[in-house]
Design an enzyme around this catalytic site. Structure first.
Site, PDB file in Angstrom:
ATOM      1  N   ASP A 321       1.955  -0.689  59.631  1.00 14.43           N
ATOM      2  CA  ASP A 321       2.265   0.082  58.427  1.00 14.43           C
ATOM      3  C   ASP A 321       1.046   0.904  58.022  1.00 14.43           C
ATOM      4  OD1 ASP A 321       1.012  -2.422  57.982  1.00 14.43           O
ATOM      5  OD2 ASP A 321       1.357  -2.225  55.825  1.00 14.43           O
ATOM      6  N   GLU A 322       1.292   1.990  57.345  1.00 11.69           N
ATOM      7  CA  GLU A 322       0.246   2.803  56.716  1.00 11.69           C
ATOM      8  C   GLU A 322      -0.920   3.087  57.661  1.00 11.69           C
ATOM      9  OE1 GLU A 322       0.821   1.388  52.121  1.00 11.69           O
ATOM     10  OE2 GLU A 322      -0.458   0.132  53.371  1.00 11.69           O
TER      11      GLU A 322
END
Lengths: 518, 518
Positions: A321-322
Site C-alpha cells: 500500500d501507499e
C-alpha cells in the site's frame, strides 16, 4: 466541523432528555437471540429445560478441536450464564435436555487448520448439532450458547428450534496493526475471544510498519532489537505460535503481513543494506526496500521462511500500500541496475511485486493478498489468479475495476474501526454493503468477504477492545448474515443482548447503544 | 456527515502516510516536563542526582495527609520510574539530593477536608518544597514527581530549578454520571488517581438520574433495591465513604448530586408517593417530584441528612437541569395545592428550588450548585449569594447573564468528554477558554472554574478511563495554568510524556496524539 457536530449532538441530547423517562435501559436487550443472525430459524413455540449436567455426545469423539470447544461452551452455557443480567421470563418446559448430540462428517485431524474453503455451515436443533466440518461445529456451538438462557428462576432453557445456518462470505476478518502502537498479547487473545463470539474467521496481523518492528525474528534478531519501540514491546516466536494456536482452536485463520516495499522505516533501523537510500528531497532517508541488490531477496526469503514456519495459513498479505517510488527514482544504484537490465521505473514496480508474489508462491506455496494500490496503480500486474485485493477507499470504482480483472476482493472501505463518532456509532458499519456497486453477478461473486481494520495510530492496549466491540459486531453480521439482514431496529435490541453476553464472557466492550446495564 | 468526515480523515491519512518515515513515535515525549504547566519555572541549567534512598523531611511531621502522600510519591519517583519508557540523556550532576525538605505553615488536622478556599500554591526547588497548606504540598509533590526522571544509565536526576505555582481557577472538576451506566468502584478510584496526576480538585458525582438509582441508602433502602439496574450495581455507604476518603487524601473534593425535581425516573420505581403523576400526554407516568405533599420534603430532608453524613463537602449539587413542568401542570393535586396557596405554575418552579436550597442551607449548612437552567429559566430566583451555576451550553450568553446577576459559574460547555472524534482530539478541549465572552473584569472574576463531564450514555466501566485520559488533561491545564498557556505544539510533546507517566502509574489512557509508545 467539530463544534457544528457538537451542536447537533447537543440538540439531540436536549431533545432526548426532555420529558419523562422511567427507570431502566433505553433498549431492553433481547433474550436468547443470535448475533450474527442465522440464515434461517424456526421456533416451534415451546421450550425445553437444559440440565445443569448437560452431556455433549460427540461423534466422532476423538476430535480435539471439538472436545476443547465443548469444554469452553459448557462453561459459558452452564457457569457464566449464572451471572448474566439477561434473564428469560419463566417458561413451561416439556422435557429436559440431558444429552446433546454433536455430529460431523468430514475428518478431523490433529494439525488441521481453518482455511478459505472450510465449510462453516451447521444445522442446530434443541438437542443436536450437525455439521459437515469441525468448523461448522464451532459456529453451531456459538449459536447454541446464545440461545440457551437462564430464566429469572435460574432454570436453563432452550427453545424448541431449528436453525439452518451458513456464512454469506467465506472471509470475515479483523486487521490489527501492531506497529503504530504495541498491543499486548493478552489483548490480542481477548480480541480473538470477541471474534469467535461474532463468527469472524480471519485475524489479519499487520505486524510491521514504519514506526516499529515488534516481531522478534530468530533469523534476523536485530529487526526487533533495533526496530521495536522497546525491548519489552515485542512478540516472541512463542507468543506468535500461542496466538495462532489459540485462533486455530476457534476456527480463526491468522494471516501475517510484513508490509513492503514501503512502510519499512523500522526495518531500516537494523538493516539499511536492504533499503534504498533516497536522493532528492528525501536525501539520505532510507525509503523503500532495494530490489536491485541480491541481499534484499535473500533477506526476504529467509525472513519469510521463518514467518511461514509459524503462520501456517495458505495466504500471506504482501502489503504494497501507499508505495511512493521517489527513492527508487533518485537512487543511482537502482537507476544503474535498471539500465543494465533494460527496465524503467515503471517496470520496477511490476518487477518487485511480481517477483515477490512468485517467490512466495513457488518457494513457499503461499497465495498473496495485497492492498488495492498494487492492482490499481499497476494495470496488468501478473499475480496468481487466486490473489486477493483488499479495498480500503473509493470502493465503488475499485471493486468494479479489480473484479473486472478477475481478482477476488475483500472489503474494508467504511470499516476502519478507528473512525469514531459520539454515541453508539455501529450503524455506519452495519449499513456498508460490499456488493453495492455496479457490476455483473459473476463479478460480485468475486467479493470474497471483508475486514474491519484496527489501525493503531490512536489505539493502544487500553482502548483497542472497547473500540472494537461491539462496533465490529456490526461488520460480523454484515459478513455472515443474509444480504437482507438490514433491520436496524431489530439489530439494536439484539446487539444490546450480544454486548451483555460478550462482557459476561470477559470482553471489555463499550456500550452498544445508549444508557443501560449492558 | 459521517461519511464526509470519513473522507476528510482518509485524505489526511493518505497525505500523512505517503512519503517515508523513520522508526519511532510521531511526537517524541518531552523528558521531565510538567503537566499542567506551572505558572513560573526557572531552570538554572545544571542537574543534581537524586538518591535512591531519598528522605523526605516534613515539617510539621505529624500531618497524615502529607505523610501518606510522601509514601505514594516516593513509590512513583523511585520505584515506578524504573519501568518508564521516557528516559533522560545522561547528565553531569554536581551533588546528590539525599534529603528533601517539605515545609508548610497552615495547621494540619485529622479531619481537614479540601474546600473551595484551600490554598494550592507552592514553591518547589530541587531539594525543597514550601507551601502554605497541605493542599499546596500535594500539588507540589505531584510536580516534583514529574521533574525527577531517570537517565538512560538509570540514574535519578532533578534539574536545578525554581518553580512557583498556583492554580488559575479554584474549582477544577470532573463530573461522573453513575446512573446511565453503573461505573465500578475501582474505576472511580482509577479516575481519582488520574485526576490527582492532573491537579483536578473536584469530583462531582452525578449519582442518580432517570435510568438507575445506584446509591444504597440505609434510610430508604428501596431506592436502590428497586431503583438500581441490578442488586450488584450499587454503591454502599461504605463504598462512598472509601471513595470520599481516597479523594480527600489527594486534595479532591467530592460533591454529590441527587438530581431533582426532574430526572427522577429511578426514584419513582420505589417511592411513587413523593412523585407527581402526570396527566395529559404523559398520563400515568411519574414525572417530577411532588412539592405539594409534605412527604416529599420529609423524604428529601431524611435522604440529604444521610447524604451529608458521608459527603462532607460544603457544597451540594442540586441538579435542576432540563425541568419540564408538564406533570405539575397536569396533576390535579398539585394544581389544587397551588390554588390553595395562591400560587401559579411559574411560582411553583421558584418555590421548589428556593425551598430546597434554603433547606439544605438552613438545616445542613450546605451551599448549592445548580445547572444553568435554574438561573436562566427562573429570573430573579433567590438563592444564597455563594450559589454556583454550572454552564453547559450557549456559554457566551449564559455566562454574561448569570454573572450579571452576581452568581459564580463553572464552565462545562465544550467539555463534554463523551463527544468523540477520531484521532487525538484533545485540542478541542484545550482551546476552550472559560472567560471568552463579553463582560467586565469583575464579572469574569465570577468564573470559578470548570468541569469535564462524563455523561455515561455511551460510557461504561470498560471505556470510561481511556475516554477520560489524556483528553481531560487538556481541561486540567486550561484550568490550572495561566491564560496564556495556549501553545498547542508545546502541549503536544508534553502531553505525550504526561500520557506515558499516567500509564506507568496505572491509568489506562488512550494514545494522546498519534503513533508512538506512550
Amino acid at each position: 466541523m467539530s463544534s457544528f457536530k457538537e451542536l447537533l449532538l447537543l440538540l439531540l441530547i436536549v431533545q432526548i432528555s426532555r420529558g419523562y423517562k422511567e427507570k431502566g435501559p433505553r433498549f431492553q436487550p433481547t433474550v436468547g437471540e443470535v448475533w450474527p443472525k442465522p440464515n434461517s430459524r424456526i421456533n416451534y413455540g415451546d421450550y425445553f429445560e437444559v440440565s445443569e449436567n448437560l452431556n455433549f455426545l460427540v461423534n466422532p469423539g476423538s476430535c480435539a478441536i471439538v472436545q476443547q470447544a465443548v469444554i469452553r461452551y459448557k462453561d459459558m452455557i452452564i457457569e457464566k450464564s449464572k451471572k448474566s443480567y439477561v434473564k428469560s421470563e419463566d417458561r413451561a418446559t416439556s422435557q429436559i435436555v440431558q444429552n446433546f448430540q454433536i455430529t460431523f462428517t468430514d475428518s478431523c485431524t490433529v494439525n488441521m487448520i481453518p482455511n478459505e474453503e472450510m465449510d462453516e455451515s451447521y444445522t442446530l436443533k434443541s438437542n443436536s448439532l450437525e455439521a459437515k466440518s469441525v468448523w461448522g461445529v464451532l459456529r453451531g456451538l456459538e449459536t447454541l450458547s446464545q440461545i440457551i438462557v437462564r430464566t429469572k428462576l435460574n432454570k436453563l432453557i432452550i427453545p424448541n428450534t431449528l436453525i439452518t445456518d451458513a456464512p454469506r462470505f467465506p472471509y470475515r476478518g479483523i486487521m490489527i496493526d501492531t506497529s503504530r502502537h504495541f498491543i499486548e498479547v493478552d489483548k490480542i487473545i481477548e480480541l480473538l475471544d470477541g471474534m469467535s463470539f461474532n463468527k469472524f474467521n480471519v485475524l489479519h496481523w499487520h505486524m510491521t510498519d514504519d514506526q516499529s518492528f515488534p516481531f522478534d525474528s530468530l533469523v534476523y534478531p536485530n529487526l526487533a532489537l533495533k526496530g521495536a519501540y522497546f525491548p519489552d514491546m515485542i512478540y516472541s516466536v512463542q507468543n506468535v505460535i500461542a496466538i495462532v494456536e489459540y485462533a486455530r482452536l476457534r476456527g480463526i485463520r491468522v494471516i501475517p503481513e510484513f508490509d513492503t516495499p514501503g512502510h519499512m522505516g523500522s526495518w531500516a533501523a537494523s538493516h539499511p543494506e536492504i533499503m534504498t537510500k533516497c536522493g532528492g528531497i528525501n536525501n539520505g532517508i532510507y525509503g523503500l526496500i532495494n530490489p536491485s541488490v541480491p541481499e534484499s531477496w535473500e533477506f526476504l526469503y529467509n525472513l519469510y521462511e521463518e514467518i511461514f514456519g509459524i503462520f501456517p495459513d495458505k495466504y500471506v498479505h504482501l502489503g504494497a500500500d501507499e508505495v511512493d517510488t521517489d527513492c527508487w527514482e533518485t537512487n543511482q544504484g537502482v537507476q544503474d541496475w535498471l539500465v543494465a537490465n533494460n527496465m524503467d521505473n515503471v517496470d520496477l514496480r511490476y518487477h518487485y511485486l511480481e517477483r515477490l508474489a512468485a517467490n512466495t508462491s513457488s518457494s513457499f506455496n503461499r497465495l498473496p493478498i495485497l492492498w488495492q494500490e498494487a492492482f490499481i496503480e499497476n494495470p496488468g500486474l501478473t499475480l496468481p489468479s487466486k490473489a486477493i485485493a483488499q479495498i480500503w477507499f473509493d470502493y465503488k470504482a475499485v471493486m468494479a475495476k479489480i473484479t473486472g480483472d478477475g481478482y477476488r476482493t475483500i472489503m474494508s472501505d467504511g470499516w476502519y474501526l478507528y473512525v469514531l463518532d459520539s454515541g453508539g456509532d455501529w450503524e455506519k458499519f452495519y449499513t456498508v454493503e460490499p456488493t453495492n456497486w455496479t457490476g455483473t453477478a459473476s463479478k460480485k461473486e468475486l467479493v470474497f468477504g471483508g475486514e474491519g481494520c484496527l489501525w493503531t495510530e490512536f489505539l493502544n492496549s487500553n482502548n483497542i477492545i472497547p473500540t472494537t466491540f461491539p462496533r465490529a459486531s456490526a461488520i460480523a453480521e454484515r459478513l455472515w448474515s443474509t444480504k437482507e439482514t438490514t433491520d436496524i431496529n431489530d439489530a439494536t435490541f439484539r446487539l444490546e443482548e450480544h454486548n451483555c453476553r460478550m462482557m459476561l464472557r470477559g470482553v471489555h466492550c463499550r456500550p452498544a447503544n445508549d444508557f443501560g446495564f449492558c
